[in-house]
Design a protein around this motif. Sequence first.
Motif, PDB file in Angstrom:
ATOM      1  N   LYS A 329      43.582  34.857  23.633  1.00 25.46           N
ATOM      2  CA  LYS A 329      44.314  36.007  24.481  1.00 25.46           C
ATOM      3  C   LYS A 329      44.097  37.470  23.993  1.00 25.46           C
ATOM      4  O   LYS A 329      43.964  38.088  25.084  1.00 25.46           O
ATOM      5  CB  LYS A 329      46.219  35.540  24.034  1.00 25.46           C
ATOM      6  CG  LYS A 329      47.184  36.459  24.556  1.00 25.46           C
ATOM      7  CD  LYS A 329      48.313  36.197  24.164  1.00 25.46           C
ATOM      8  CE  LYS A 329      49.373  37.026  25.052  1.00 25.46           C
ATOM      9  NZ  LYS A 329      50.660  36.956  24.386  1.00 25.46           N
ATOM     10  N   ARG A 332      41.212  38.023  26.622  1.00 32.09           N
ATOM     11  CA  ARG A 332      41.609  38.012  27.599  1.00 32.09           C
ATOM     12  C   ARG A 332      42.216  39.273  27.993  1.00 32.09           C
ATOM     13  O   ARG A 332      42.123  40.017  29.019  1.00 32.09           O
ATOM     14  CB  ARG A 332      42.675  36.884  27.949  1.00 32.09           C
ATOM     15  CG  ARG A 332      42.806  36.737  29.531  1.00 32.09           C
ATOM     16  CD  ARG A 332      44.115  35.684  29.818  1.00 32.09           C
ATOM     17  NE  ARG A 332      43.442  34.535  29.172  1.00 32.09           N
ATOM     18  CZ  ARG A 332      44.280  33.708  28.180  1.00 32.09           C
ATOM     19  NH1 ARG A 332      45.133  34.066  27.685  1.00 32.09           N
ATOM     20  NH2 ARG A 332      43.696  32.545  28.009  1.00 32.09           N
ATOM     21  N   SER A 336      40.860  42.651  30.455  1.00 33.58           N
ATOM     22  CA  SER A 336      41.596  43.026  31.580  1.00 33.58           C
ATOM     23  C   SER A 336      41.514  44.491  32.202  1.00 33.58           C
ATOM     24  O   SER A 336      41.167  45.166  31.567  1.00 33.58           O
ATOM     25  CB  SER A 336      43.340  42.945  31.126  1.00 33.58           C
ATOM     26  OG  SER A 336      44.217  43.625  32.135  1.00 33.58           O
TER      27      SER A 336
END
Length: 607
Positions: A329, A332, A336
């Motif tokens: 996470k 990720r 972004s």
Amino acid sequence: MVTHSEKDLARTSTSDDKVVYTDDGDSIVEGSEGVTQKDMERYRHVADRLPLSAWLVVIVEFAERFAATSLLMPLQDNAQFRWTYYGTTKVFSNYVRAGLPPGSTTGAVEAVNRKVGVAGALGLGIQKSFAVQTFNTFFVYVTPWIGGVIADTLWGRYKTILVFSVVTLVGHIILVGSAVPSALQHPNTALGLLVLSIVIMGIGAGAIKANVSPMIAEQYTGKLRKETLPSGEIVIKSPTVTVQSIYLWFYAAINLGSCGAISAAFLARDHGYWPTYLVPTGIFCVVPLVLLLGKKYYVMTPPRGSILLETLRVVVFALGPRWSLNPVKTLRNIRSPDFWDPAKPSFYEKDKIPSKITWDDEFVGEVARTLNACSVFLFFPFYWLCYSQIDGNLGTMAAAMTLHGTPNDLIRNLDPISIIVIIPILDYFIYPFLRRRGINFSPIKRIYAGFVVAGLAMLYAAILQHYLYEMSPCHDNQPSACLDPTGNPLPAPINVWVVSGPYILVGISEIFASITSLEYAFTKAPKRMKSVVMAFSQFQNALSSALNFALISVNVEQRFAWLFGSFAIVAWLTGTIFFLVFRDLDRRENELNAIGLGERKGFSDEQ
């Protein structure tokens, strides 16, 4: 202003500065002297005239043998530094690995044995020799962080180079002391002094490394402009092409200076190690004086404040809300598109901006683009693994071959010699030919080519080592240490010059990979971060040395062929992954070159 599509932006990827689009559809290059986007697409791009101070860096290497004349030349500091650094470190291998030749107290070989004899001093063997050289490389590429931070935040590049040149000189004096006959009678004492000198020279040389490269390019202050050649052809004088040319010739000067190791090899063999180290030390003594006498010729950039601290704060602000115990996470979130938003003042309401945010949105953009561009350098440790073989293991191979009076340390100078020969061919013929044909041999493509050629060098070395094992009288039991009953070397019946192939190939790979990394570090960094970004680029060499430390247990002659072959495969795989990951940067070349070129609110150059 009008909005242009991503496709339109891609078509401007070869330009030199930020592009501004006007309402009538024409595009003007910001900071240029009347050059439009149509001009950029219509006319050939060529290098501008190099400034006198930059040319002096190039030609000053020719004057290293004439110390009295060199006192009058500005920018001599880097030339002298490169000559003395290479002139000493390139004989470390035999100095540590081999013992004193029969009857010698200085490391010199007696005249009757010079056709086959190898200079030596401490007799500590291949692995310790490799460890000392690897530590030397590691340390000298860690310390650029010191010089980069000091120059960018406190002293500026000129003062930093001046102060640390004195530090380097102290290290050279200790190095001479480690090699005098009385010290060589006590190998542990000599080794201790050697390591101390490496540490002190590493601090000085590393600090210089971070600052000399950007200072060279800063000597050029020209702008993008059109010019009519005597033939009538209109061309674009391009700062980007000029910087590329500056670094080509700068690197040629470095390698011309490194040919001082040719005399060092003969000095070590014929006269021993303390004279070998004394000569470059004597030359280096003039460096502080040269810096002072040449001060008025420099284009100098003042320190810009706590740029590194501000950069770290930007990263912390951006990373804080994205951090998660789940690494997937977190990754990720980092990838972004809005990752950097929490670090921007515009992200907050006007009266709720955190007090620790002392920068503007554009500075956040500079940090983001710079970090993205600098990720290119993360692949370089695997390139430097291949390069590191020319400073040790290939010299050990050469020591096992028939020398015909040639010092085995001499062969490694084919690396700089090949660079000196090839650079003018590239700068005057091949690169202009490619530009005329509209072929964009971009930095990413050049670096990839460097990885490929470095892999070829390692493949050549692996095959040669295989045949060396078979033809050596000692076969695969340390051919470099094969001796006859009288204690003299018993070489394999292979002419030592056969080992020239890997050195020449590595030299070609340096032109593509190493020179381009200098160019890339300079052009992709904001003005206030050039020394720090250059330090980050050079730090990859230290990481490579750390990998080399991990390989010490397998760094033995019996495994050289497998070692070289493995490095070849690693270079090709890593280079291919590098190209696939970063080929998009070719399209963004214009955007990345524009980092820090615009006016920035609250962060002027004078800060």
